[in-house]
Design an enzyme around this catalytic site. Sequence first.
Site, PDB file in Angstrom:
ATOM      1  N   TYR A 143       0.842  -1.211   0.000  1.00 21.89           N
ATOM      2  CA  TYR A 143       0.000   0.000   0.000  1.00 21.89           C
ATOM      3  C   TYR A 143       0.874   1.258   0.000  1.00 21.89           C
ATOM      4  CZ  TYR A 143      -3.753   3.174   1.565  1.00 21.89           C
ATOM      5  OH  TYR A 143      -4.674   4.192   1.683  1.00 21.89           O
ATOM      6  N   ASP A 144       1.805   1.328   0.959  1.00 21.08           N
ATOM      7  CA  ASP A 144       2.627   2.543   1.114  1.00 21.08           C
ATOM      8  C   ASP A 144       3.454   2.810  -0.148  1.00 21.08           C
ATOM      9  OD1 ASP A 144       1.685   1.887   3.611  1.00 21.08           O
ATOM     10  OD2 ASP A 144       3.596   2.135   4.667  1.00 21.08           O
ATOM     11  N   LYS A 147       1.321   3.558  -3.250  1.00 19.24           N
ATOM     12  CA  LYS A 147       0.870   4.951  -3.301  1.00 19.24           C
ATOM     13  C   LYS A 147       2.022   5.900  -3.633  1.00 19.24           C
ATOM     14  CE  LYS A 147      -3.573   4.659  -2.087  1.00 19.24           C
ATOM     15  NZ  LYS A 147      -4.691   5.190  -2.894  1.00 19.24           N
ATOM     16  N   ASN A 172      -6.055   9.639   8.093  1.00 16.08           N
ATOM     17  CA  ASN A 172      -7.147   8.770   8.586  1.00 16.08           C
ATOM     18  C   ASN A 172      -8.514   9.447   8.543  1.00 16.08           C
ATOM     19  OD1 ASN A 172      -4.505   7.973   9.845  1.00 16.08           O
ATOM     20  ND2 ASN A 172      -5.757   6.216  10.437  1.00 16.08           N
ATOM     21  N   VAL A 185      -9.603   1.325  12.731  1.00 15.81           N
ATOM     22  CA  VAL A 185      -9.816   1.453  14.169  1.00 15.81           C
ATOM     23  C   VAL A 185     -11.173   2.058  14.530  1.00 15.81           C
ATOM     24  CG1 VAL A 185      -8.560   3.663  14.450  1.00 15.81           C
ATOM     25  CG2 VAL A 185      -8.673   2.025  16.338  1.00 15.81           C
ATOM     26  N   TYR A 202      -4.525  -2.363  19.806  1.00 19.26           N
ATOM     27  CA  TYR A 202      -3.309  -3.023  19.348  1.00 19.26           C
ATOM     28  C   TYR A 202      -2.097  -2.306  19.959  1.00 19.26           C
ATOM     29  CZ  TYR A 202      -6.460  -4.825  15.672  1.00 19.26           C
ATOM     30  OH  TYR A 202      -7.490  -5.393  14.975  1.00 19.26           O
ATOM     31  N   GLY A 205      -1.488   1.213  22.760  1.00 22.64           N
ATOM     32  CA  GLY A 205      -2.544   2.217  22.584  1.00 22.64           C
ATOM     33  C   GLY A 205      -2.004   3.638  22.690  1.00 22.64           C
ATOM     34  N   ARG A 209      -3.085   8.896  16.033  1.00 21.99           N
ATOM     35  CA  ARG A 209      -3.624   9.180  14.709  1.00 21.99           C
ATOM     36  C   ARG A 209      -4.437  10.469  14.816  1.00 21.99           C
ATOM     37  NH1 ARG A 209      -0.660   5.466  14.035  1.00 21.99           N
ATOM     38  NH2 ARG A 209      -0.910   3.633  12.694  1.00 21.99           N
ATOM     39  N   ASP A 270       3.495  -0.728  12.288  1.00 26.44           N
ATOM     40  CA  ASP A 270       2.396   0.195  12.606  1.00 26.44           C
ATOM     41  C   ASP A 270       3.004   1.555  13.003  1.00 26.44           C
ATOM     42  OD1 ASP A 270      -0.740  -0.453  13.600  1.00 26.44           O
ATOM     43  OD2 ASP A 270       0.157   1.359  14.411  1.00 26.44           O
TER      44      ASP A 270
HETATM   45  P1  NAD Z   1     -12.645   1.747   0.456  1.00 25.56           P
HETATM   46  O1  NAD Z   1     -11.981   0.431   0.549  1.00 25.56           O
HETATM   47  O2  NAD Z   1     -13.978   1.930   1.096  1.00 25.56           O
HETATM   48  O3  NAD Z   1     -12.815   2.204  -1.040  1.00 25.56           O
HETATM   49  C1  NAD Z   1     -12.002   1.767  -2.091  1.00 25.56           C
HETATM   50  C2  NAD Z   1     -12.894   1.499  -3.291  1.00 25.56           C
HETATM   51  O4  NAD Z   1     -12.088   1.126  -4.404  1.00 25.56           O
HETATM   52  C3  NAD Z   1     -13.862   0.327  -3.041  1.00 25.56           C
HETATM   53  O5  NAD Z   1     -15.130   0.671  -3.530  1.00 25.56           O
HETATM   54  C4  NAD Z   1     -13.227  -0.807  -3.844  1.00 25.56           C
HETATM   55  O6  NAD Z   1     -14.181  -1.767  -4.242  1.00 25.56           O
HETATM   56  C5  NAD Z   1     -12.604  -0.049  -4.993  1.00 25.56           C
HETATM   57  N1  NAD Z   1     -11.486  -0.740  -5.635  1.00 25.56           N
HETATM   58  C6  NAD Z   1     -10.422  -1.316  -5.025  1.00 25.56           C
HETATM   59  N2  NAD Z   1      -9.574  -1.819  -5.939  1.00 25.56           N
HETATM   60  C7  NAD Z   1     -10.127  -1.546  -7.152  1.00 25.56           C
HETATM   61  C8  NAD Z   1      -9.738  -1.822  -8.486  1.00 25.56           C
HETATM   62  N3  NAD Z   1      -8.604  -2.492  -8.764  1.00 25.56           N
HETATM   63  N4  NAD Z   1     -10.541  -1.408  -9.501  1.00 25.56           N
HETATM   64  C9  NAD Z   1     -11.688  -0.755  -9.237  1.00 25.56           C
HETATM   65  N5  NAD Z   1     -12.122  -0.480  -7.992  1.00 25.56           N
HETATM   66  C10 NAD Z   1     -11.345  -0.866  -6.959  1.00 25.56           C
HETATM   67  O7  NAD Z   1     -11.615   2.820   1.041  1.00 25.56           O
HETATM   68  P2  NAD Z   1     -11.740   4.386   1.275  1.00 25.56           P
HETATM   69  O8  NAD Z   1     -11.429   4.647   2.686  1.00 25.56           O
HETATM   70  O9  NAD Z   1     -12.989   4.910   0.693  1.00 25.56           O
HETATM   71  O10 NAD Z   1     -10.503   4.908   0.425  1.00 25.56           O
HETATM   72  C11 NAD Z   1     -10.651   5.519  -0.844  1.00 25.56           C
HETATM   73  C12 NAD Z   1      -9.300   6.019  -1.328  1.00 25.56           C
HETATM   74  O11 NAD Z   1      -8.780   6.975  -0.404  1.00 25.56           O
HETATM   75  C13 NAD Z   1      -8.268   4.913  -1.462  1.00 25.56           C
HETATM   76  O12 NAD Z   1      -7.470   5.171  -2.603  1.00 25.56           O
HETATM   77  C14 NAD Z   1      -7.426   5.072  -0.217  1.00 25.56           C
HETATM   78  O13 NAD Z   1      -6.121   4.616  -0.413  1.00 25.56           O
HETATM   79  C15 NAD Z   1      -7.481   6.574   0.002  1.00 25.56           C
HETATM   80  N6  NAD Z   1      -7.238   6.897   1.413  1.00 25.56           N
HETATM   81  C16 NAD Z   1      -8.202   6.663   2.365  1.00 25.56           C
HETATM   82  C17 NAD Z   1      -7.933   6.959   3.679  1.00 25.56           C
HETATM   83  C18 NAD Z   1      -8.942   6.742   4.766  1.00 25.56           C
HETATM   84  O14 NAD Z   1      -8.609   6.960   5.922  1.00 25.56           O
HETATM   85  N7  NAD Z   1     -10.164   6.367   4.502  1.00 25.56           N
HETATM   86  C19 NAD Z   1      -6.678   7.475   4.052  1.00 25.56           C
HETATM   87  C20 NAD Z   1      -5.727   7.669   3.055  1.00 25.56           C
HETATM   88  C21 NAD Z   1      -6.025   7.397   1.740  1.00 25.56           C
HETATM   89  N1  UDP Z   2      -5.951  -0.301  15.832  1.00 23.20           N
HETATM   90  C1  UDP Z   2      -6.334  -0.753  17.087  1.00 23.20           C
HETATM   91  N2  UDP Z   2      -7.419  -1.579  17.165  1.00 23.20           N
HETATM   92  C2  UDP Z   2      -8.134  -1.942  16.071  1.00 23.20           C
HETATM   93  C3  UDP Z   2      -7.739  -1.471  14.809  1.00 23.20           C
HETATM   94  C4  UDP Z   2      -6.633  -0.640  14.725  1.00 23.20           C
HETATM   95  O1  UDP Z   2      -5.716  -0.445  18.100  1.00 23.20           O
HETATM   96  O2  UDP Z   2      -9.122  -2.689  16.250  1.00 23.20           O
HETATM   97  C5  UDP Z   2      -4.796   0.614  15.759  1.00 23.20           C
HETATM   98  C6  UDP Z   2      -3.769   0.289  14.693  1.00 23.20           C
HETATM   99  O3  UDP Z   2      -2.814  -0.622  15.200  1.00 23.20           O
HETATM  100  C7  UDP Z   2      -3.188   1.645  14.413  1.00 23.20           C
HETATM  101  C8  UDP Z   2      -4.369   2.600  14.596  1.00 23.20           C
HETATM  102  O4  UDP Z   2      -5.308   1.894  15.396  1.00 23.20           O
HETATM  103  O5  UDP Z   2      -2.193   1.982  15.344  1.00 23.20           O
HETATM  104  C9  UDP Z   2      -5.036   3.024  13.304  1.00 23.20           C
HETATM  105  O6  UDP Z   2      -5.295   1.857  12.564  1.00 23.20           O
HETATM  106  P1  UDP Z   2      -6.088   1.884  11.179  1.00 23.20           P
HETATM  107  O7  UDP Z   2      -5.995   0.519  10.604  1.00 23.20           O
HETATM  108  O8  UDP Z   2      -7.415   2.485  11.381  1.00 23.20           O
HETATM  109  O9  UDP Z   2      -5.280   2.935  10.286  1.00 23.20           O
HETATM  110  P2  UDP Z   2      -3.734   3.065   9.878  1.00 23.20           P
HETATM  111  O10 UDP Z   2      -2.891   2.191  10.750  1.00 23.20           O
HETATM  112  O11 UDP Z   2      -3.669   2.672   8.460  1.00 23.20           O
HETATM  113  O12 UDP Z   2      -3.457   4.501  10.125  1.00 23.20           O
END
Ligand code: NAD
Ligand code: UDP
Length: 326
Positions: A143-144, A147, A172, A185, A202, A205, A209, A270
């Site tokens: 993912y990281d 992106k 987040n 979370v 996890y 704590g 974020r 994490d």
């Molecule tokens: P989400 O998982 O709800 O939405 C992702 C959507 O993309 C889903 O509808 C999934 O079915 C679709 N998808 C995945 N792979 C696909 C593919 N190969 N082709 C077509 N569709 C595909 O997640 P979200 O939280 O709504 O995130 C949306 C975007 O924002 C993502 O790109 C994510 O990386 C980015 N983002 C979200 C957060 C967050 O905290 N929610 C933080 C940083 C970045």
């Molecule tokens: N986390 C947690 N309990 C959960 C899910 C996540 O303590 O049930 C923690 C996780 O380890 C991280 C933070 O909450 O430190 C945010 O996790 P999340 O997966 O929401 O987002 P990201 O780590 O991608 O920022």
Amino acid sequence: MRILVTGGAGFIGSHLCDRLLADGHHVVCLDNFFTGRRENIEHLLHDQRFELIRHDVVEPLFIDVDQIYNLACPASPPHYQYNPVKTVKSNVMGTINMLVLAKRVRARILQASTSEVYGDPTVHPQTESYWGNVNPIGPRSCYDEGKRVAETLMMDYHRQDRVDIRIARIFNTYGTRMLEGDGRVVSNFVVQALRGQELTIYGSGEQSRSFCYVDDLVEGLVRLMATEGRYEPVNLGNPVEFTIKELAERVSRLVGGDVRTVYRPLPQDDPTQRQPDITRARQWLGWEPGIQLEEGLTRTIAWFRERVGRRGGPGIGITASSPATS
Ligand code: NAD
Ligand code: UDP
């Protein structure tokens, strides 16, 4: 305008579709329904200005649009680690396909990037000039790094082919329409509290974020897309930082009742801290979040309260309490 939203049936994407339609645009929602749900966009299907395409961004696509929001990628650690190779493909091949489309039809394209490009940051809060601290070979790397390559591709298509790009580094984000079994979370804690289960913290704590409500985020995305002549990444997130323990306390208090916590192993890599510096978003977009955690959680809890237990359980075999990796 005719606007393509990839990942449009997902959590953020579906809220963005709502907003763009409300602004009077024609919206083409593209999704492969990996983590997206028809339910998120069902209320839009009757609208003449809304089109739904079941398609995977890994495959090329040629349609005529004015703007592209490229959100297609699973965002929750258990979801993006479920098939890590596919996650890399969605970010790399998917972004190339959308950039090729943008170049061909001369559309402006916005890439949904992430605070994960900063990895486990040694600079705090994170400014856009920070290059990050990312493990290239760990369980979060698909993912990281995916992106990060997506950002590289955006900049290279801009420099090489003058594609009109925007990059949002999203921190987040939470709110209504998150999957019950999403694994992130906020949805985990809310669903667990509503079911009378222990909240799974996890690690210690003490990791932090900064949580942004989805309506604020969508406003930031729309503003970023509308700015002229700004091609560098922009952090979009709420700068108020909480530890995960503090989040658990907030959720417990707002849900009420006897909520207990249980400690689980911290997933590998994490990040220990995360807080956006949003100076650039304030200056370039005149944007800052308006919905603070208490209000956002109250809305999210009300929405989940209607749903938890009413329908089936979590998606793709991942339970609300399973750590991403341990
Ligand atoms: P989400 O998982 O709800 O939405 C992702 C959507 O993309 C889903 O509808 C999934 O079915 C679709 N998808 C995945 N792979 C696909 C593919 N190969 N082709 C077509 N569709 C595909 O997640 P979200 O939280 O709504 O995130 C949306 C975007 O924002 C993502 O790109 C994510 O990386 C980015 N983002 C979200 C957060 C967050 O905290 N929610 C933080 C940083 C970045
Ligand atoms: N986390 C947690 N309990 C959960 C899910 C996540 O303590 O049930 C923690 C996780 O380890 C991280 C933070 O909450 O430190 C945010 O996790 P999340 O997966 O929401 O987002 P990201 O780590 O991608 O920022």
